[in-house]
Motif scaffolding. Structure first.
Motif, short mmCIF file in Angstrom:
data_model
loop_
_atom_site.label_atom_id
_atom_site.label_comp_id
_atom_site.label_asym_id
_atom_site.label_seq_id
_atom_site.Cartn_x
_atom_site.Cartn_y
_atom_site.Cartn_z
N UNK A 103 1.16 12.13 0.49
CA UNK A 103 0.67 10.76 0.46
C UNK A 103 -0.29 10.52 1.63
N UNK A 104 0.08 11.02 2.82
CA UNK A 104 -0.77 10.85 4.01
C UNK A 104 -2.12 11.54 3.84
N UNK A 105 -2.06 12.77 3.29
CA UNK A 105 -3.31 13.53 3.07
C UNK A 105 -4.24 12.76 2.14
N UNK A 106 -3.68 12.29 1.03
CA UNK A 106 -4.52 11.60 0.05
C UNK A 106 -5.10 10.33 0.64
N UNK A 107 -4.28 9.57 1.35
CA UNK A 107 -4.78 8.31 1.93
C UNK A 107 -5.85 8.57 2.98
N UNK A 108 -5.65 9.60 3.82
CA UNK A 108 -6.66 9.93 4.83
C UNK A 108 -7.97 10.35 4.17
N UNK A 109 -7.85 11.25 3.20
CA UNK A 109 -9.06 11.79 2.58
C UNK A 109 -9.79 10.74 1.73
N UNK A 110 -9.07 9.75 1.24
CA UNK A 110 -9.70 8.70 0.44
C UNK A 110 -10.11 7.50 1.31
N UNK A 111 -9.96 7.61 2.62
CA UNK A 111 -10.17 6.42 3.47
C UNK A 111 -11.63 5.97 3.54
N UNK A 112 -12.55 6.81 3.10
CA UNK A 112 -13.96 6.39 3.08
C UNK A 112 -14.34 5.61 1.84
N UNK A 113 -13.39 5.45 0.93
CA UNK A 113 -13.66 4.67 -0.30
C UNK A 113 -12.93 3.35 -0.21
N UNK A 114 -13.70 2.31 0.02
CA UNK A 114 -13.12 0.98 0.22
C UNK A 114 -12.99 0.25 -1.11
N UNK A 115 -11.87 -0.43 -1.29
CA UNK A 115 -11.67 -1.25 -2.50
C UNK A 115 -11.43 -2.69 -2.05
N UNK A 116 -12.39 -3.55 -2.32
CA UNK A 116 -12.24 -4.95 -1.88
C UNK A 116 -11.14 -5.67 -2.64
N UNK A 117 -10.80 -5.13 -3.83
CA UNK A 117 -9.71 -5.75 -4.61
C UNK A 117 -8.35 -5.29 -4.12
N UNK A 118 -8.32 -4.28 -3.28
CA UNK A 118 -7.04 -3.81 -2.73
C UNK A 118 -6.17 -3.10 -3.72
#
Ligand code: FES
Ligand code: FES
Length: 212
Positions: free
Chosen positions: A180-195
Motif C-alpha cells: 500500500x505504501x509503495x503504491x501511494x508513494x509512486x502514485x503521489x504525483x497524480x493529484x485527484x481534486x475529487x479525492x
C-alpha cells in the motif's frame, strides 16, 4: 507652506525621467530590428512519433509540448491538461515504457519515440485491466485526472516489476514489492481534486494482485 505642490512637481519630474529612459532603452533594440528583421513565422521542425501503434509525421513549432501535440495536433484529447506545470499528473503518458508528464516535455525531444496514451491502453469494448478496475472500484468522480491516473498506474506496476526503487524503500538495492505504501508513494504525483484516492488505490492493488 503645504507639501502638496512639491509632491506634484516631483511626480511630474519622475514621469518625464521615466519616459526619457524608455526612449533611451528602446533605441538599441529598434536599431537591431532594422539590422535583422524578425521572421513572423516560428521555427518548425519535422517530428516523427509512434502514438498508440500508429506512425505520425508532423511539422511542429519547436516550442510545442508533447501534451499539446497529442491534444491539438493529433486530437487525442484523453490526455488532460491540468496545471501545465508538472504538478498534477493529469497529462501522464507512457513514452518508451516509462511514464512522463507530457506538459513538461517538448515534442521535438521525442522524435522517433513510442507514446501510449489512455486511448491506446484499451477500448470501450475491450478495457485494459486497469481501466476495468477503476470502473469496478469507482476510482474517479469527475474523471478529469483519471486518464493520467490510469497511465501512471499501469507504468507503476511495470516499474515495480523491473525493480525500480522508490523513496519508501528502506533498502534501495532490494527488489520492491507491491505494498500500500509503495503504491501511494509512486502514485503521489497524480493529484485527484475529487479525492478518490482510496478507491484508486484499491483498483491498482487489485490489478497488482492479479498480475502477481
Ligand atoms: Fe502536466 Fe499537470 S498538466 S502535470
Ligand atoms: Fe475528479 Fe480525480 S476524479 S480530479
Amino acid at each position: 507652506m503645504s507639501d502638496v505642490p512639491n509632491l506634484a512637481v516631483s511626480r511630474r519630474a519622475l514621469l518625464v525621467a521615466g519616459a526619457a529612459s524608455a526612449v533611451v532603452a528602446a533605441g538599441p533594440a529598434d536599431a537591431a530590428e532594422e539590422r535583422a528583421p524578425m521572421s513572423d513565422s516560428p521555427p518548425e521542425i519535422p517530428v516523427s512519433l509512434e502514438v498508440n501503434g500508429k506512425q505520425h509525421a508532423l511539422l511542429l513549432d519547436t516550442r510545442t509540448t508533447l501534451l499539446d501535440t497529442l491534444r491539438e495536433h493529433l486530437h487525442l484529447t484523453g490526455t488532460k491538461k491540468g496545471c501545465d506545470h508538472g504538478q498534477c499528473g493529469a497529462c501522464t503518458v507512457i513514452v518508451n515504457g516509462v511514464r512522463i508528464n507530457s506538459c513538461l516535455s517538448l515534442a521535438v525531444q521525442h522524435n522517433g519515440d513510442q507514446v501510449t496514451t489512455i486511448e491506446g491502453l484499451g477500448t470501450p469494448d475491450r478495457l485494459h485491466p486497469m481501466q476495468a478496475a477503476f470502473v469496478k472500484h469507482d476510482g474517479y468522480q469527475c474523471g478529469y485526472c483519471t486518464p493520467g491516473q490510469i497511465c501512471s498506474a499501469v507504468a507503476v506496476l511495470d516499474e515495480i516489476k523491473r525493480g525500480v526503487p522508490s523513496h519508501v524503500q528502506a533498502d534501495l538495492a532490494a527488489r520492491p514489492h507491491v505494498t500500500n505504501m509503495e503504491l501511494r508513494e509512486r502514485m503521489s504525483g497524480n493529484i485527484c481534486r475529487c479525492g478518490a484516492y482510496s478507491n484508486i488505490a484499491e483498483a491498482i492493488a487489485e490489478v497488482a494482485g492479479a498480475q502477481a
